[in-house]
Design a protein around this motif. Structure first.
Motif, mmCIF file in Angstrom:
data_model
loop_
_atom_site.group_PDB
_atom_site.id
_atom_site.type_symbol
_atom_site.label_atom_id
_atom_site.label_comp_id
_atom_site.label_asym_id
_atom_site.label_seq_id
_atom_site.Cartn_x
_atom_site.Cartn_y
_atom_site.Cartn_z
ATOM 1 N N ASP A 62 0.812 -1.216 0.000
ATOM 2 C CA ASP A 62 0.000 0.000 0.000
ATOM 3 C C ASP A 62 0.845 1.264 0.000
ATOM 4 O O ASP A 62 1.893 1.330 0.637
ATOM 5 C CB ASP A 62 -0.929 0.026 1.213
ATOM 6 C CG ASP A 62 -1.985 -1.053 1.155
ATOM 7 O OD1 ASP A 62 -2.348 -1.441 0.029
ATOM 8 O OD2 ASP A 62 -2.442 -1.490 2.222
ATOM 9 N N ARG A 64 0.077 5.290 0.756
ATOM 10 C CA ARG A 64 -0.909 6.263 1.219
ATOM 11 C C ARG A 64 -0.387 7.669 1.023
ATOM 12 O O ARG A 64 0.783 7.941 1.253
ATOM 13 C CB ARG A 64 -1.183 6.091 2.712
ATOM 14 C CG ARG A 64 -1.775 4.778 3.086
ATOM 15 C CD ARG A 64 -1.860 4.681 4.590
ATOM 16 N NE ARG A 64 -2.370 3.387 4.974
ATOM 17 C CZ ARG A 64 -3.353 3.225 5.838
ATOM 18 N NH1 ARG A 64 -3.897 4.253 6.415
ATOM 19 N NH2 ARG A 64 -3.775 2.024 6.131
ATOM 20 N N ARG A 95 -5.746 2.623 -3.228
ATOM 21 C CA ARG A 95 -5.548 1.517 -2.294
ATOM 22 C C ARG A 95 -6.664 0.486 -2.397
ATOM 23 O O ARG A 95 -6.419 -0.713 -2.362
ATOM 24 C CB ARG A 95 -5.463 2.034 -0.851
ATOM 25 C CG ARG A 95 -4.116 2.595 -0.516
ATOM 26 C CD ARG A 95 -3.881 2.804 0.959
ATOM 27 N NE ARG A 95 -4.983 3.357 1.711
ATOM 28 C CZ ARG A 95 -5.602 2.727 2.701
ATOM 29 N NH1 ARG A 95 -5.253 1.524 3.044
ATOM 30 N NH2 ARG A 95 -6.587 3.316 3.356
ATOM 31 N N GLU A 96 -7.905 0.957 -2.533
ATOM 32 C CA GLU A 96 -9.028 0.027 -2.660
ATOM 33 C C GLU A 96 -8.935 -0.777 -3.953
ATOM 34 O O GLU A 96 -9.208 -1.976 -3.983
ATOM 35 C CB GLU A 96 -10.351 0.783 -2.591
ATOM 36 C CG GLU A 96 -10.687 1.287 -1.200
ATOM 37 C CD GLU A 96 -11.907 2.177 -1.163
ATOM 38 O OE1 GLU A 96 -12.510 2.432 -2.241
ATOM 39 O OE2 GLU A 96 -12.256 2.629 -0.068
ATOM 40 N N ALA A 99 -6.156 -3.345 -3.581
ATOM 41 C CA ALA A 99 -6.599 -4.438 -2.705
ATOM 42 C C ALA A 99 -7.532 -5.387 -3.461
ATOM 43 O O ALA A 99 -7.445 -6.607 -3.309
ATOM 44 C CB ALA A 99 -7.294 -3.872 -1.475
ATOM 45 N N ARG A 102 -5.396 -7.487 -5.762
ATOM 46 C CA ARG A 102 -4.676 -8.518 -5.009
ATOM 47 C C ARG A 102 -5.619 -9.650 -4.615
ATOM 48 O O ARG A 102 -5.261 -10.821 -4.689
ATOM 49 C CB ARG A 102 -4.042 -7.917 -3.750
ATOM 50 C CG ARG A 102 -2.732 -7.218 -3.992
ATOM 51 C CD ARG A 102 -1.968 -6.997 -2.716
ATOM 52 N NE ARG A 102 -2.718 -6.333 -1.668
ATOM 53 C CZ ARG A 102 -2.821 -5.026 -1.511
ATOM 54 N NH1 ARG A 102 -2.230 -4.224 -2.362
ATOM 55 N NH2 ARG A 102 -3.509 -4.518 -0.511
ATOM 56 N N LYS A 103 -6.821 -9.279 -4.203
ATOM 57 C CA LYS A 103 -7.799 -10.286 -3.792
ATOM 58 C C LYS A 103 -8.193 -11.175 -4.971
ATOM 59 O O LYS A 103 -8.398 -12.378 -4.824
ATOM 60 C CB LYS A 103 -9.032 -9.597 -3.217
ATOM 61 C CG LYS A 103 -9.992 -10.537 -2.549
ATOM 62 C CD LYS A 103 -11.092 -9.788 -1.848
ATOM 63 C CE LYS A 103 -12.035 -10.754 -1.165
ATOM 64 N NZ LYS A 103 -13.112 -10.076 -0.471
#
Length: 131
Positions: A62, A64, A95-96, A99, A102-103
């Protein structure tokens, strides 16, 4: 600690107080490793951040982007720590999205399965050549 003491706080101490890192040593290591940028530049752990500064903090996968709202040298609970900074909307969206990728496994290493005998020999030759 008085108000005057909070005016001059080290960057590594602020990152620790804002709960980006569990210890000051980890915060210092991240700053020295180039994982924290203040106003677009690498900085030192002893740098004194100011209200309104923009920090880019990379932790693991991540990244930020936060704007400092308050200075504090004291580590408090998470609700108070979140009042010290504001994450930009662009940073939250990135970031969302990362994520979610990645998921879904989009950033993982994709292979065709186990290497064949020929590929294994090539891997061994490469390892012998390197070492």
């Amino acid at each position: 600690m008085s108000e005057k003491d909070d005016d001059k706080v080290r960057l590594d101490k602020w990152l620790w107080a804002a709960r980006f890192f569990k210890t000051r040593a980890l915060a210092k290591e991240a700053i020295e490793g180039g994982k924290v940028h203040c106003r677009g530049e690498r900085c030192k752990p002893s740098k004194e951040p100011r209200v309104g500064d923009e920090l880019v903090i990379r932790i693991g996968f991540d990244e930020r982007t936060v704007i400092i709202r308050e200075l504090s040298a004291v580590r408090r609970g998470a609700p108070q720590a979140q009042l010290l900074y504001e994450e930009t909307a662009d940073s939250l969206a990135r970031r969302e999205e990362a994520a979610a990728q990645r998921k879904a496994g989009a950033l993982g290493v994709q292979t065709d399965g186990r290497p064949s005998k020929k590929q294994r020999r090539q891997i061994e030759l490469l390892r012998a050549f390197k070492g």
